[in-house]
Design an enzyme around this catalytic site. Structure first.
Site, PDB file in Angstrom:
ATOM      1  N   LYS A   1      -0.483  16.478  -5.419  1.00 10.45           N
ATOM      2  CA  LYS A   1       1.721  17.216  -6.155  1.00 10.45           C
ATOM      3  C   LYS A   1       1.883  17.769  -4.940  1.00 10.45           C
ATOM      4  O   LYS A   1       1.266  18.362  -3.935  1.00 10.45           O
ATOM      5  CB  LYS A   1       1.134  17.735  -8.060  1.00 10.45           C
ATOM      6  CG  LYS A   1       0.400  17.117  -8.911  1.00 10.45           C
ATOM      7  CD  LYS A   1       1.902  16.839  -9.426  1.00 10.45           C
ATOM      8  CE  LYS A   1       1.767  17.695 -10.216  1.00 10.45           C
ATOM      9  NZ  LYS A   1       3.682  16.701 -11.143  1.00 10.45           N
TER      10      LYS A   1
ATOM     11  N   GLU B   1      13.225  24.010  -8.693  1.00 11.45           N
ATOM     12  CA  GLU B   1      13.377  24.293 -10.561  1.00 11.45           C
ATOM     13  C   GLU B   1      13.461  26.210 -10.345  1.00 11.45           C
ATOM     14  O   GLU B   1      13.906  27.032 -11.658  1.00 11.45           O
ATOM     15  CB  GLU B   1      12.422  24.746 -10.646  1.00 11.45           C
ATOM     16  CG  GLU B   1      11.734  22.188 -10.570  1.00 11.45           C
ATOM     17  CD  GLU B   1      10.352  22.802 -11.065  1.00 11.45           C
ATOM     18  OE1 GLU B   1       9.711  22.872 -11.773  1.00 11.45           O
ATOM     19  OE2 GLU B   1       9.409  21.721 -10.544  1.00 11.45           O
TER      20      GLU B   1
ATOM     21  N   ASN C   1       5.556  19.839  -5.568  1.00 11.90           N
ATOM     22  CA  ASN C   1       6.378  19.894  -6.425  1.00 11.90           C
ATOM     23  C   ASN C   1       7.742  20.488  -6.056  1.00 11.90           C
ATOM     24  O   ASN C   1       7.360  21.198  -4.846  1.00 11.90           O
ATOM     25  CB  ASN C   1       5.549  20.898  -7.237  1.00 11.90           C
ATOM     26  CG  ASN C   1       4.770  20.458  -8.150  1.00 11.90           C
ATOM     27  OD1 ASN C   1       4.326  19.361  -8.754  1.00 11.90           O
ATOM     28  ND2 ASN C   1       3.297  21.056  -8.759  1.00 11.90           N
TER      29      ASN C   1
ATOM     30  N   SER D   1      -0.360  21.521  -6.065  1.00  9.02           N
ATOM     31  CA  SER D   1      -0.606  22.080  -7.264  1.00  9.02           C
ATOM     32  C   SER D   1      -2.123  22.681  -7.380  1.00  9.02           C
ATOM     33  O   SER D   1      -3.241  22.223  -6.576  1.00  9.02           O
ATOM     34  CB  SER D   1      -0.823  20.994  -8.658  1.00  9.02           C
ATOM     35  OG  SER D   1      -2.069  20.635  -9.632  1.00  9.02           O
TER      36      SER D   1
ATOM     37  N   LYS E   1      24.336  48.416 -13.446  1.00  2.77           N
ATOM     38  CA  LYS E   1      24.028  48.934 -11.972  1.00  2.77           C
ATOM     39  C   LYS E   1      22.271  47.711 -12.550  1.00  2.77           C
ATOM     40  O   LYS E   1      23.116  46.595 -11.336  1.00  2.77           O
ATOM     41  CB  LYS E   1      24.282  50.125 -11.640  1.00  2.77           C
ATOM     42  CG  LYS E   1      25.364  50.582 -11.195  1.00  2.77           C
ATOM     43  CD  LYS E   1      25.351  52.247 -10.773  1.00  2.77           C
ATOM     44  CE  LYS E   1      25.200  52.686 -11.944  1.00  2.77           C
ATOM     45  NZ  LYS E   1      26.458  53.155 -12.837  1.00  2.77           N
TER      46      LYS E   1
ATOM     47  N   TYR F   1      34.819  56.927 -19.987  1.00  2.00           N
ATOM     48  CA  TYR F   1      33.200  56.891 -19.512  1.00  2.00           C
ATOM     49  C   TYR F   1      32.054  56.954 -21.084  1.00  2.00           C
ATOM     50  O   TYR F   1      32.741  57.447 -21.513  1.00  2.00           O
ATOM     51  CB  TYR F   1      33.009  57.790 -18.786  1.00  2.00           C
ATOM     52  CG  TYR F   1      32.009  57.356 -18.324  1.00  2.00           C
ATOM     53  CD1 TYR F   1      31.351  56.240 -17.155  1.00  2.00           C
ATOM     54  CD2 TYR F   1      30.513  58.146 -18.293  1.00  2.00           C
ATOM     55  CE1 TYR F   1      29.541  56.388 -17.272  1.00  2.00           C
ATOM     56  CE2 TYR F   1      29.529  57.790 -18.050  1.00  2.00           C
ATOM     57  CZ  TYR F   1      29.007  56.842 -17.805  1.00  2.00           C
ATOM     58  OH  TYR F   1      27.748  56.971 -16.864  1.00  2.00           O
TER      59      TYR F   1
ATOM     60  N   THR G   1      26.743   7.607 -15.187  1.00  2.89           N
ATOM     61  CA  THR G   1      27.099   8.714 -16.053  1.00  2.89           C
ATOM     62  C   THR G   1      26.435   8.283 -17.680  1.00  2.89           C
ATOM     63  O   THR G   1      25.570   7.429 -17.227  1.00  2.89           O
ATOM     64  CB  THR G   1      28.567   7.899 -17.036  1.00  2.89           C
ATOM     65  OG1 THR G   1      28.293   6.406 -17.005  1.00  2.89           O
ATOM     66  CG2 THR G   1      29.211   7.775 -15.505  1.00  2.89           C
ATOM     67  N   HIS G   2      25.950   9.172 -17.954  1.00  2.27           N
ATOM     68  CA  HIS G   2      25.165   9.590 -19.153  1.00  2.27           C
ATOM     69  C   HIS G   2      23.712   9.507 -19.118  1.00  2.27           C
ATOM     70  O   HIS G   2      22.467   8.450 -19.527  1.00  2.27           O
ATOM     71  CB  HIS G   2      25.638   8.646 -20.274  1.00  2.27           C
ATOM     72  CG  HIS G   2      27.025   8.345 -20.852  1.00  2.27           C
ATOM     73  ND1 HIS G   2      27.214   9.053 -21.626  1.00  2.27           N
ATOM     74  CD2 HIS G   2      27.663   7.595 -20.391  1.00  2.27           C
ATOM     75  CE1 HIS G   2      28.508   8.567 -22.825  1.00  2.27           C
ATOM     76  NE2 HIS G   2      28.540   7.874 -20.953  1.00  2.27           N
TER      77      HIS G   2
ATOM     78  N   ASN H   1      32.521  60.030 -12.240  1.00  4.72           N
ATOM     79  CA  ASN H   1      33.337  58.766 -13.328  1.00  4.72           C
ATOM     80  C   ASN H   1      33.805  58.189 -12.186  1.00  4.72           C
ATOM     81  O   ASN H   1      34.012  56.942 -11.951  1.00  4.72           O
ATOM     82  CB  ASN H   1      33.560  59.379 -14.808  1.00  4.72           C
ATOM     83  CG  ASN H   1      33.354  59.876 -16.142  1.00  4.72           C
ATOM     84  OD1 ASN H   1      32.637  59.815 -15.413  1.00  4.72           O
ATOM     85  ND2 ASN H   1      34.158  60.575 -16.663  1.00  4.72           N
TER      86      ASN H   1
HETATM   87  N1  ARG Z   1      25.035  57.727 -13.556  1.00  6.34           N
HETATM   88  C1  ARG Z   1      26.093  57.515 -13.917  1.00  6.34           C
HETATM   89  C2  ARG Z   1      26.775  56.050 -14.267  1.00  6.34           C
HETATM   90  O1  ARG Z   1      25.773  55.656 -13.296  1.00  6.34           O
HETATM   91  C3  ARG Z   1      27.586  58.172 -13.097  1.00  6.34           C
HETATM   92  C4  ARG Z   1      28.657  58.563 -14.117  1.00  6.34           C
HETATM   93  C5  ARG Z   1      27.897  59.416 -15.070  1.00  6.34           C
HETATM   94  N2  ARG Z   1      29.672  60.095 -15.259  1.00  6.34           N
HETATM   95  C6  ARG Z   1      28.947  61.010 -16.928  1.00  6.34           C
HETATM   96  N3  ARG Z   1      30.256  61.404 -17.361  1.00  6.34           N
HETATM   97  N4  ARG Z   1      27.638  61.093 -17.319  1.00  6.34           N
HETATM   98  O2  ARG Z   1      27.440  55.695 -14.932  1.00  6.34           O
END
Ligand code: ARG
Length: 458
Positions: free
Chosen positions: A282, A289, A284, A276, A324, A316, A154-155, A109
């Site tokens: 065209k 975008e 673009n 295009s 992630k 946790y 403006t607008h 953790n």
């Molecule tokens: N892979 C876990 C994460 O990204 C790591 C931490 C895991 N901790 C646990 N108590 N299971 O969060």
């Protein structure tokens, strides 16, 4: 057997292994995980929790693993779930039961929390470098276009004449704030969670300050429960990223409008445009975008993490593993957007004459005429009314204010004198903006100078 398999009498279902694993994406953190482990092992040795000799051996082996990962020799496995346990497994395979000592006085953790912080600290520094480049591009373009006259809106209705240099310097201010916001976020996240253990601290007399120092953190997270539960730093970063993308997106929207045939204010370089598959004529603005589109994706990532975190009890919870992919996705999209946007605007062609001709209609000097009357003694509201009537007259006769003769002017108000003819010229409307921070060349030069000074401080 799993690294945590002791209390289980059955192995996990295959599907659960796949579902639970994060190695698919957290392998990106291998370098930070190893750096964190090296600092941790050093501290364990220093505090006599393991012997110095053991500490050296673990560190040497970790360095070897880093090289091996980088040369592609090591294959991560789903059965070891995440980057932390994959590396620990490789370590134990290398040095036997000594490898099993590394996880003393820490948990995954605090380990994952330190890995993400180390990763993000490096990425923020990189992103700030990219924003700095964009700021320099804006300064150069503003200098080149300090007297490029264009309509201000403006607008999205023509409002008052301004210069392109002034317009660009408005974006300079926004990206400057973005830079500072990221620095601010960096300052707040620069504290070490490692050593917090699972949630309550650990039973070892560790030296967390030492680890903080080794890893380049300003200090340690003071409450271990907070250290492992906190993802504010990701939310702050995503929020700052969303604001950057919002600024890029507004700018892109303008460039898209300005490149339309209806405007023809700018033309993107061929190397930043696409064609295009069906319409041969065209050209673009796909790049602009796409940046606009990716803004939605980054906002989505912000809402994603906010929603993940909103009901999580301390400390946790596995939900947090989902932080992630959305963090990596944000970084991986934000960086190319900043690079490509800066390159795109530095290569675009500015159609100065089209910008200037767009000033001709729209009575963009009307406010200046009202201000002229105020200087001659009329209250602003009365001046506004006089000029309103003049505009109506011009619309009915299909002419512009500057087409009126002196006699015409005087018929609307006796306060008009011969100098009004030069005062309604567009250049004069721009240069008469004397208030601080205005569009006149003098004021934009001051902004550019201040901008340069800011860049020197970075
Ligand atoms: N892979 C876990 C994460 O990204 C790591 C931490 C895991 N901790 C646990 N108590 N299971 O969060």
């Amino acid at each position: 057997m799993k690294l945590w398999g002791g209390r289980f009498s059955k192995s996990t279902a295959k599907l659960v292994d796949q579902f639970n694993a994060s190695i698919y994406f957290d392998k990106k953190l291998y370098k930070y995980d190893i750096l964190g482990s090296i600092a941790h092992a050093k501290m364990l040795g220093k505090c006599n929790i393991i012997s110095q000799e053991e500490s050296f051996q673990i560190i040497d082996s970790l360095k070897e693993i880093l090289e091996e990962i980088e040369s592609g020799i090591i294959e991560f496995k789903i059965e070891y779930e995440d980057i932390h346990m994959n590396i620990e497994k490789v370590l134990t395979d290398k040095i036997g039961s000594l490898g099993k000592k590394l996880h003393t006085a820490r948990s995954r953790n605090d380990q994952v929390a330190v890995d993400i912080r180390l990763y993000l600290k490096e990425e923020i520094a990189d992103i700030c470098g990219l924003i700095k480049n964009l700021l320099v591009t804006l300064l150069n373009l503003s200098t080149e276009n300090i007297d490029t006259i264009m309509p201000g809106y403006t607008h999205l209705q023509r409002a008052q004449p301004i210069t392109l240099g002034y317009h660009l310097m408005a974006y300079f201010q926004m990206f400057k704030r973005d830079y500072l916001r990221l620095m601010d976020c960096l300052d707040r996240m620069d504290f070490l969670p490692l050593g917090a253990g699972a949630l309550a601290g650990t039973n070892y007399d560790t030296d967390r300050e030492f680890i903080a120092n080794q890893l380049g953190f300003t200090g340690i997270c003071h409450n271990s429960l907070d250290a492992v539960s906190d993802r504010d730093f990701i939310i702050e970063f995503l929020s700052a990223s969303s604001i950057i993308m919002m600024h890029l997106s507004r700018f892109c929207e303008e460039l898209i409008i300005w490149s339309s045939s209806e405007f023809s204010f700018v033309e993107m370089d061929d190397s930043f445009s696409t064609g295009s598959s069906i319409m041969p004529q065209k050209k673009n603005p796909d790049v602009a975008e796409l940046i606009r589109g990716k803004t939605g994706r980054v906002y989505g990532n912000l809402f994603n993490i906010l929603t993940i975190m909103k009901s999580l009890p301390l400390a946790y919870n596995k939900d947090m593993q989902e932080d992630k992919p959305l963090l990596f996705d944000t970084v991986d999209n934000l960086k190319p957007c900043l690079i490509i946007f800066s390159d795109m605007i530095s290569t675009m062609k500015v159609n100065k004459s089209n910008m200037k001709s767009a000033i001709k209609s729209g009575f963009m000097n009307a406010t200046d005429v009202a201000d002229y009357l105020v200087k001659k003694g009329l209250p602003f509201r009365s001046a506004h009314e006089v000029v309103g009537k003049m505009v109506l007259y011009c619309i009915q006769n299909n002419i512009n204010i500057e087409d009126l003769s002196i006699e015409d002017f005087k018929s609307f108000s006796p306060s008009f004198q011969d100098d009004i003819k030069e005062k309604v010229e567009i250049e004069s409307c721009i240069e008469s903006k004397v208030s601080q921070g205005s569009t006149s060349t003098q004021n934009v030069s001051i902004m550019i100078e201040k901008g340069k000074k800011f860049i020197e401080t970075l």
